[in-house]
Design a protein around this motif. Sequence first.
Motif, PDB file in Angstrom:
ATOM      1  N   GLY A  64       0.800  -1.212   0.000  1.00 12.70           N
ATOM      2  CA  GLY A  64       0.000   0.000   0.000  1.00 12.70           C
ATOM      3  C   GLY A  64       0.833   1.263   0.000  1.00 12.70           C
ATOM      4  O   GLY A  64       0.694   2.131  -0.862  1.00 12.70           O
ATOM      5  N   ILE A  65       1.742   1.365   0.944  1.00 11.58           N
ATOM      6  CA  ILE A  65       2.493   2.604   1.125  1.00 11.58           C
ATOM      7  C   ILE A  65       3.697   2.676   0.191  1.00 11.58           C
ATOM      8  O   ILE A  65       3.965   3.717  -0.412  1.00 11.58           O
ATOM      9  N   MET A  66       4.437   1.576   0.061  1.00  9.32           N
ATOM     10  CA  MET A  66       5.642   1.602  -0.779  1.00  9.32           C
ATOM     11  C   MET A  66       5.351   1.948  -2.238  1.00  9.32           C
ATOM     12  O   MET A  66       6.074   2.765  -2.819  1.00  9.32           O
ATOM     13  N   PRO A  67       4.321   1.359  -2.873  1.00  9.61           N
ATOM     14  CA  PRO A  67       4.054   1.774  -4.264  1.00  9.61           C
ATOM     15  C   PRO A  67       3.711   3.260  -4.388  1.00  9.61           C
ATOM     16  O   PRO A  67       4.097   3.906  -5.366  1.00  9.61           O
ATOM     17  N   LEU A  68       3.028   3.799  -3.407  1.00  6.66           N
ATOM     18  CA  LEU A  68       2.714   5.224  -3.449  1.00  6.66           C
ATOM     19  C   LEU A  68       3.964   6.079  -3.285  1.00  6.66           C
ATOM     20  O   LEU A  68       4.101   7.115  -3.931  1.00  6.66           O
ATOM     21  N   ARG A  69       4.877   5.643  -2.431  1.00  7.79           N
ATOM     22  CA  ARG A  69       6.127   6.384  -2.249  1.00  7.79           C
ATOM     23  C   ARG A  69       6.973   6.328  -3.512  1.00  7.79           C
ATOM     24  O   ARG A  69       7.605   7.321  -3.890  1.00  7.79           O
ATOM     25  N   VAL A  70       6.990   5.170  -4.171  1.00 11.55           N
ATOM     26  CA  VAL A  70       7.751   5.046  -5.421  1.00 11.55           C
ATOM     27  C   VAL A  70       7.147   5.943  -6.495  1.00 11.55           C
ATOM     28  O   VAL A  70       7.875   6.627  -7.222  1.00 11.55           O
ATOM     29  N   ARG A  71       5.827   5.942  -6.575  1.00 11.80           N
ATOM     30  CA  ARG A  71       5.159   6.784  -7.575  1.00 11.80           C
ATOM     31  C   ARG A  71       5.400   8.265  -7.290  1.00 11.80           C
ATOM     32  O   ARG A  71       5.611   9.054  -8.211  1.00 11.80           O
TER      33      ARG A  71
END
Length: 85
Positions: A64-71
């Motif tokens: 949830g959080i890691m993909p948003l941080r990468v984006r």
Amino acid sequence: MYRLIFIIIAVLAISLGLLVGTLNSDVANVDLLWVQFQWPLGLLILCVFTVGILAGALLCWLFGIMPLRVRLRKSGGKELQRPNG
């Protein structure tokens, strides 16, 4: 205010742990491939619950959080800027 809420939650968690530990005082045999031990059932229930909460939080963070941080990192922080007005 937050301190009072924290104290109330801590007292409820401690009382719930004592309740679970007291009502489930039988010994449970846990047999893993390399280790065998005997724990009270209440302690075993609380440990499994804690491991489940930690595993759920880890999965939430990873998917949830890691993909948003990468984006956000790829966009260069452009999504944080708000238009005036």
